[in-house]
Design an enzyme around this catalytic site. Structure first.
Site, PDB file in Angstrom:
ATOM      1  N   CYS A  92       9.571   0.592 106.791  1.00  0.00           N
ATOM      2  CA  CYS A  92      10.841   1.066 107.481  1.00  0.00           C
ATOM      3  C   CYS A  92      11.191   0.318 108.626  1.00  0.00           C
ATOM      4  O   CYS A  92      11.553  -0.739 108.645  1.00  0.00           O
ATOM      5  CB  CYS A  92      10.797   2.367 107.737  1.00  0.00           C
ATOM      6  SG  CYS A  92      12.365   3.308 108.132  1.00  0.00           S
ATOM      7  N   ASP A 237     -15.634  20.927 114.603  1.00  0.00           N
ATOM      8  CA  ASP A 237     -15.976  19.688 115.022  1.00  0.00           C
ATOM      9  C   ASP A 237     -17.219  19.526 115.748  1.00  0.00           C
ATOM     10  O   ASP A 237     -18.128  18.798 115.662  1.00  0.00           O
ATOM     11  CB  ASP A 237     -14.931  19.194 116.140  1.00  0.00           C
ATOM     12  CG  ASP A 237     -13.558  19.274 115.423  1.00  0.00           C
ATOM     13  OD1 ASP A 237     -13.633  19.341 114.269  1.00  0.00           O
ATOM     14  OD2 ASP A 237     -12.574  19.186 116.103  1.00  0.00           O
ATOM     15  N   LYS A 384      -9.864  14.901 110.701  1.00  0.00           N
ATOM     16  CA  LYS A 384     -10.370  16.381 110.557  1.00  0.00           C
ATOM     17  C   LYS A 384     -10.705  16.514 108.979  1.00  0.00           C
ATOM     18  O   LYS A 384     -11.931  16.985 108.633  1.00  0.00           O
ATOM     19  CB  LYS A 384      -9.215  17.288 110.617  1.00  0.00           C
ATOM     20  CG  LYS A 384      -9.882  18.561 110.879  1.00  0.00           C
ATOM     21  CD  LYS A 384     -10.351  19.056 111.914  1.00  0.00           C
ATOM     22  CE  LYS A 384     -10.803  20.471 112.444  1.00  0.00           C
ATOM     23  NZ  LYS A 384     -10.986  20.716 113.757  1.00  0.00           N
TER      24      LYS A 384
END
Ligand code: XMP
Length: 528
Positions: A92, A237, A384
């Site tokens: 783009c 985490d 994650k």
């Protein structure tokens, strides 16, 4: 926050660099590349070609971005990157930029092209190897290329654009007008995979096993015979960081778990059982509930609650860390943090990327600044979903690895109004029932978050022959990708009914349960 003094050595495997021009999808590009098992890294658009060359990338992607290449102050790339001999893919804005930079012409299109399109790709182009001749693609741009740079040819077109794909196969420089990284370009992942594997020649080396092995080595090199302190919260985490550090350095790791009195039912016992009991990790639980609750007495303002909890956490953690340091001077030199990759990517100011803003708002307090710790951040390269994979690989249960997010200020932001021991007891009991029923019905892992909120509203009810005047519990069960937007879950009525009946029957002090049917925006997920 203390600055990391030394980081583990850069990965030895093939890598793709992504220059960020402020697209909301830049991180998605990085993830798509990693799904090809190729390491990817995001750098600011203004990174010098000489710095890029030092990283020895196998390929460079120029992301999209909100600007127009001919606008004043539009972000530019160091054009020397085109002479590095490294394949380049512009997406783009990235494509318009390379067309413009290499001598082509970019102009404003009469109409902004936004939404789905049908692409006809050139079958001889390596980007389309193994793909059908017609592909659904997603567009979002207001500029178009009206003249190609020397050496370039059109390699794909849509109804509206003869230059939907361009390239100079000799120099391995390509451009895509559409976004291959988004889900609305269903075969886009394969286009990116073709770029990464066929054009850049990357091998599939980025696996979680190799990551664990290399990171453990890196941690041992960094820490030597020193000791590491990690703040454990029970969340994904810090739990994965604890397991990884423990694998690397065993008893040189000590975890500090602060019980702020605002945790869910049985949370403290469960975390201790898992980490101290099963994993045999050295762990200290600091019961600071009294001091947190004392400081929160009479406080009703949500942001004030957050501030108090954040400050108190830092104080308690600092004290515990100081005590440890004293117990073995010279060795407790390291502080570990479960920082993830999205937190370390330098955000591009032109992006206005809301993800960056929301993080600072939700970061609860800081960590000991004055304590002169060297940081160990074993997860700082991971997204994650990769952290979850590492957790699974290290033997952590689904319960930990896929657990729903829980806010740092805990139940404090789910009790509207003042926090008292009595209200905490009510919310804990109600929340435990929600959790139990969500697990039992298998809905727990299908939703982003599911929890109870205690409202400071009392209403009239009847129980047996008695009139009651008790509290109201709201159920908040939402779906979301990242917490930024959310929608309420259309949970089957039978489950809602069971949760409601159980809460009213089993939780003393509640006689009414409501279901929150607001989406975010304009509502938020938490009530405070
Ligand atoms: P909101 O309520 O802003 O929540 O829609 C979005 C996500 O962030 C979590 N959240 C927090 N997490 N400290 C945290 O660590 C906070 O103060 C906080 N407030 C909200 C919330 O649970 C949801 O996942």
């Amino acid at each position: 926050m203390p600055k990391p003094k030394s980081q583990p050595a850069p990965p030895a495997e093939d890598r793709i660099l992504i220059l960020d021009f402020g697209s909301q999808y830049t991180q998605v590009i990085a993830r798509r590349v990693r799904e090809c098992r190729v390491f990817s890294e995001i750098l600011p658009f203004h990174t010098k070609a000489s710095a890029i060359a030092k990283l020895r990338p196998s390929g460079i992607v120029l992301s999209g971005g909100p600007a127009s290449v001919y606008a004043k102050g539009a972000p530019q790339v160091d054009r020397a990157i085109y002479d590095l001999g490294v394949p380049v893919l512009g997406i783009c804005y990235g494509m318009q930029l390379l067309a413009h930079g290499l001598g082509g012409k970019v102009e404003k299109a009469e109409a902004r092209e936004y939404g789905p399109g049908m692409l006809r790709g050139d079958a001889s182009c390596a980007l389309f190897k193994g793909l059908p001749a017609r592909l659904e693609v997603w567009n979002s741009h207001g500029d178009k290329i009206t003249k190609l740079p020397a050496g370039f040819k059109a390699l794909g077109k849509t109804e509206n654009s003869p230059h939907a794909v361009i390239g100079d196969p000799k120099r391995h420089i390509y451009g895509l007008q559409f976004h291959p990284e988004v889900v609305h370009t269903p075969r886009g992942g394969e286009i990116l995979a073709n770029f990464v594997h066929r054009i850049c020649g990357c091998r599939s080396q980025w696996t979680m096993e190799s990551f664990i092995e290399r990171t453990c080595r890196g941690i041992r090199d960094q820490v030597g015979d020193g000791r590491v302190i990690l703040g454990l919260s029970g969340g994904v985490d810090s739990s994965v960081a604890a397991a990884l550090l423990h694998k690397a350095i065993g008893d040189q790791l000590t975890c500090i778990f602060v019980d702020n009195g605002l945790l869910r039912a049985n949370e403290v016992a469960a975390v201790e059982k898992l980490f101290a009991g099963e994993f045999r990790i050295r762990m200290q639980t600091v019961d600071a509930s009294d001091r947190f609750l004392k400081r929160l007495k009479g406080v009703t303002d949500p942001e004030k609650k957050r501030k108090i909890i954040g400050n108190e956490f830092v104080k308690v953690f600092e004290q515990a860390a100081r005590d440890l340091k004293k117990s073995d001077p010279g060795h407790y030199r390291f502080l570990a943090q479960g920082t993830l990759y999205p937190d370390v990517i330098e955000s591009v100011s032109i992006s206005g990327n809301p993800a960056a803003l929301i993080k600072s708002h939700h970061n609860v307090g800081g960590l000991p600044e004055k304590m002169k710790f060297e940081l160990v951040e074993p997860l700082r390269q991971l997204f994650k979903d990769e952290v979850r994979k590492v957790g699974e690989e290290l033997g952590l249960s689904k319960e930990i690895v896929h657990r729903q997010p829980f806010p740092g200020p805990g139940l404090a932001v789910r009790i509207l109004g003042e926090i008292t021991p009595g209200r905490l007891r009510i919310l804990r009991d109600a929340d435990a029932i929600v959790l139990e029923e969500m697990r039992a019905s298998d809905w727990y892992y299908k939703v982003w978050q599911s929890f109870a909120v205690l409202l400071p509203v009392r209403s009239v009810g009847v129980m047996g022959d008695e009139r009651t005047y008790d509290y109201t519990v709201a159920l908040r069960i939402v779906n979301s990708h990242d917490g930024m937007t959310a929608d309420w879950v259309r949970l089957p009525h039978e489950i809602l009914a069971r949760i409601s009946t159980r809460i009213i029957n089993e939780v003393n002090g509640v006689n009414r349960v409501c279901y929150d049917i607001s989406s975010k925006p304009p509502a938020t997920i938490e009530w405070e």
